[in-house]
Design an enzyme around this catalytic site. Structure first.
Site, PDB file in Angstrom:
ATOM      1  N   LYS A 142      -3.000  10.835   1.850  1.00 50.29           N
ATOM      2  CA  LYS A 142      -3.783   9.865   2.326  1.00 50.29           C
ATOM      3  C   LYS A 142      -3.552   8.433   1.960  1.00 50.29           C
ATOM      4  O   LYS A 142      -2.865   8.388   0.902  1.00 50.29           O
ATOM      5  CB  LYS A 142      -5.254  10.191   1.675  1.00 50.29           C
ATOM      6  CG  LYS A 142      -5.186  10.657   0.137  1.00 50.29           C
ATOM      7  CD  LYS A 142      -5.045   9.805  -0.706  1.00 50.29           C
ATOM      8  CE  LYS A 142      -5.492   8.552  -0.831  1.00 50.29           C
ATOM      9  NZ  LYS A 142      -4.777   7.856  -2.076  1.00 50.29           N
ATOM     10  N   TYR A 227     -11.713   8.054  -0.638  1.00 51.36           N
ATOM     11  CA  TYR A 227     -12.576   9.015  -1.169  1.00 51.36           C
ATOM     12  C   TYR A 227     -14.101   9.134  -1.248  1.00 51.36           C
ATOM     13  O   TYR A 227     -14.603   9.975  -1.115  1.00 51.36           O
ATOM     14  CB  TYR A 227     -12.208   9.228  -2.819  1.00 51.36           C
ATOM     15  CG  TYR A 227     -10.693   9.794  -2.988  1.00 51.36           C
ATOM     16  CD1 TYR A 227     -10.510  11.137  -2.849  1.00 51.36           C
ATOM     17  CD2 TYR A 227      -9.824   9.019  -3.542  1.00 51.36           C
ATOM     18  CE1 TYR A 227      -9.204  11.384  -3.157  1.00 51.36           C
ATOM     19  CE2 TYR A 227      -8.514   9.387  -3.833  1.00 51.36           C
ATOM     20  CZ  TYR A 227      -8.031  10.873  -3.561  1.00 51.36           C
ATOM     21  OH  TYR A 227      -6.829  11.304  -3.862  1.00 51.36           O
TER      22      TYR A 227
HETATM   23  P1  NAD Z   1       4.950   5.748  -5.777  1.00 51.31           P
HETATM   24  O1  NAD Z   1       4.941   4.286  -5.675  1.00 51.31           O
HETATM   25  O2  NAD Z   1       4.844   6.218  -7.262  1.00 51.31           O
HETATM   26  O3  NAD Z   1       6.007   6.590  -5.017  1.00 51.31           O
HETATM   27  C1  NAD Z   1       6.325   6.107  -3.528  1.00 51.31           C
HETATM   28  C2  NAD Z   1       7.676   6.673  -3.516  1.00 51.31           C
HETATM   29  O4  NAD Z   1       8.345   6.194  -2.069  1.00 51.31           O
HETATM   30  C3  NAD Z   1       9.005   6.227  -4.425  1.00 51.31           C
HETATM   31  O5  NAD Z   1       9.628   7.469  -4.805  1.00 51.31           O
HETATM   32  C4  NAD Z   1       9.679   5.358  -3.591  1.00 51.31           C
HETATM   33  O6  NAD Z   1      11.016   5.241  -4.008  1.00 51.31           O
HETATM   34  C5  NAD Z   1       9.443   5.911  -2.300  1.00 51.31           C
HETATM   35  N1  NAD Z   1       9.846   4.810  -1.130  1.00 51.31           N
HETATM   36  C6  NAD Z   1      10.668   5.039  -0.136  1.00 51.31           C
HETATM   37  N2  NAD Z   1      10.720   3.731   0.636  1.00 51.31           N
HETATM   38  C7  NAD Z   1      10.016   2.830  -0.210  1.00 51.31           C
HETATM   39  C8  NAD Z   1       9.745   1.498  -0.156  1.00 51.31           C
HETATM   40  N3  NAD Z   1      10.225   0.743   1.196  1.00 51.31           N
HETATM   41  N4  NAD Z   1       8.595   0.925  -0.953  1.00 51.31           N
HETATM   42  C9  NAD Z   1       8.401   1.581  -1.955  1.00 51.31           C
HETATM   43  N5  NAD Z   1       8.590   2.807  -2.130  1.00 51.31           N
HETATM   44  C10 NAD Z   1       9.307   3.494  -1.393  1.00 51.31           C
HETATM   45  O7  NAD Z   1       3.526   6.271  -4.831  1.00 51.31           O
HETATM   46  P2  NAD Z   1       2.651   7.506  -5.016  1.00 51.31           P
HETATM   47  O8  NAD Z   1       1.477   7.062  -6.193  1.00 51.31           O
HETATM   48  O9  NAD Z   1       3.357   8.450  -5.424  1.00 51.31           O
HETATM   49  O10 NAD Z   1       1.877   7.491  -3.574  1.00 51.31           O
HETATM   50  C11 NAD Z   1       2.522   7.895  -2.728  1.00 51.31           C
HETATM   51  C12 NAD Z   1       1.587   8.119  -1.443  1.00 51.31           C
HETATM   52  O11 NAD Z   1       0.725   9.316  -1.985  1.00 51.31           O
HETATM   53  C13 NAD Z   1       0.472   7.066  -1.136  1.00 51.31           C
HETATM   54  O12 NAD Z   1       0.147   7.333   0.179  1.00 51.31           O
HETATM   55  C14 NAD Z   1      -0.927   7.553  -1.861  1.00 51.31           C
HETATM   56  O13 NAD Z   1      -2.101   7.104  -1.298  1.00 51.31           O
HETATM   57  C15 NAD Z   1      -0.688   9.071  -2.129  1.00 51.31           C
HETATM   58  N6  NAD Z   1      -1.321   9.563  -3.179  1.00 51.31           N
HETATM   59  C16 NAD Z   1      -2.147  10.585  -3.054  1.00 51.31           C
HETATM   60  C17 NAD Z   1      -3.015  11.260  -4.149  1.00 51.31           C
HETATM   61  C18 NAD Z   1      -3.953  12.229  -4.183  1.00 51.31           C
HETATM   62  O14 NAD Z   1      -4.541  12.443  -5.034  1.00 51.31           O
HETATM   63  N7  NAD Z   1      -3.953  13.150  -2.924  1.00 51.31           N
HETATM   64  C19 NAD Z   1      -2.705  10.575  -5.466  1.00 51.31           C
HETATM   65  C20 NAD Z   1      -1.531   9.824  -5.704  1.00 51.31           C
HETATM   66  C21 NAD Z   1      -1.010   9.097  -4.581  1.00 51.31           C
END
Ligand code: NAD
Length: 371
Positions: A142, A227
């Protein structure tokens, strides 16, 4: 694919692909639900995580330990250093490790049934569509996309390629949250009159993608406000018809690109009404539902560590479960049985419609806006 070019290439890709889909959809038959998997009835389905950031590393990968119907079969990462670490820690076969350039070759990998997109929001549509074209079922995090149009193109791509799409709405698999959904369906306390939902946290690093509009699509609303929209929809069991939204900003530098704090109110067809606040600059996490003859509340309402609360005087004290394990198992079961996911792409699209209406209302000075 170099990371700096991703945004514009994504936009071009989605535009090109959506145009192609328009033509395709005219001639294609109704979609089949599930493609046959290679695992048979007893085997676990293989999932490949795409993007090994925080959520993959700290929540999804550890959750596989509690999963019964799926396992971590592969990874897709742009960071070479992560490959060896993940292979070693999770016993991933070398041939199941991909990067963003060779991602398409996942198509011929029989170990991988499901691709789970855990990338920044702006990359969800592109990678969902690429995974669908590779013939893999997809879970996408999401918010499903940056817009309704993008979300629709993801649904269309999955339908055209006979694969299933699910959105990472883990709370639909949480037993206490499901109790709230049940009250909306069975109405033991009558109709819902009012819902209050608030989800907010204090965001850190000012340089992160979540604060860049082209990567995040918006601020707190897109990230955790979603949410509150979910909660208002599942607590009432209805689809909202109109919205009024108000924005508050205190840090104009940090939040120059995206929203910091937004409050909004939703109207539902039955006359139920909801009020929500989301923010990147405060902490709150709760859901309160007022029925004709009673009330329920959850606090915290969205935390990984367990959802707590009560319905009237009954304390919801279900032992915390791994929401992510249940969510991934739930989708694996849907794929295996050909039964629609309880959180399909269409569920994500409904939230995107509310989010678009919310931003339209903000742009119109908070005017009542139809959804
Ligand atoms: P994060 O920034 O920690 O991770 C993002 C990942 O994408 C990293 O590994 C990064 O290297 C990679 N990536 C690839 N290309 C990129 C670019 N151009 N710029 C930045 N990063 C790049 O983020 P996250 O917290 O893991 O969130 C990722 C997704 O998961 C989001 O869409 C977020 O909304 C979702 N999320 C959902 C929940 C949930 O409870 N369902 C919780 C956290 C995050």
């Amino acid at each position: 694919m170099p990371q700096t070019n991703l945004s514009s290439s994504r936009r071009n890709f989605v535009q090109r692909f959506s145009a192609g889909l328009g033509a395709l959809s005219l001639s294609s038959a109704l979609p089949r639900l599930a493609a046959a998997t290679s695992k048979g009835k007893s085997g676990k389905l293989g999932i490949a995580l795409v993007g090994l950031g925080n959520y993959s590393t700290k929540q999804l990968a550890p959750a596989f330990e509690h999963a019964k119907g799926c396992y971590l079969a592969g990874i897709v990462t742009g960071t070479k250093a992560k490959e060896a670490v993940w292979k070693e820690k999770y016993g991933i076969k070398p041939q199941n490790v991909y990067n963003y350039d060779n991602f398409e070759s996942i198509a011929s990998n029989k170990d991988i049934d499901i691709v789970y997109i855990v990338l920044p929001n702006s990359m969800h549509a592109e990678y969902t569509i690429r995974a669908a074209r590779a013939g893999k079922h997809v879970i996408c995090e999401k918010p499903m996309a940056l817009s309704v149009a993008e979300g629709q193109s993801m649904i269309d791509a999955c339908r055209e390629n006979d694969v299933m799409l699910s959105i990472g709405y883990r709370l639909h698999f949480d037993p206490n949250t499901r109790e709230i959904m049940k009250l909306a369906a069975e109405k033991p306390y009558g109709n819902v009159r009012y819902v209050q939902s608030e989800v907010a946290f204090t965001i850190g690093d000012p340089t992160q993608w979540r604060l860049k509009k082209d990567m995040a699509g918006g601020g707190a609303v897109m990230d955790v406000g979603i949410y509150c929209i979910q909660a208002a929809r599942y607590a009432t069991g209805e689809e909202p018809i109109a919205i009024r939204a108000q924005e508050f900003k205190t840090d104009w530098e940090k939040f120059k690109d995206v929203d910091e704090t937004v409050s909004w109110q939703l109207e539902f067809p039955s006359g139920a009404y909801s009020s929500s606040t989301t923010s990147y600059n405060m902490r709150t996490n709760r859901l309160y539902v007022s029925y004709q003859k009673g009330a329920a509340n959850l606090e915290p309402a969205t935390k990984y560590t367990g959802i707590k609360g009560q319905i009237q005087k009954r304390i919801l004290d279900v032992t915390p479960i791994s929401q992510q394990a249940r969510q991934m198992d739930g989708f694996a079961q849907s794929v295996r049985s050909g039964t629609p996911s309880i959180v399909p792409g269409e569920e994500g699209l409904k939230d995107m419609k509310v989010i678009e209406a919310l931003y339209r209302s903000l742009a119109n000075g908070g005017k009542r806006t139809l959804i």
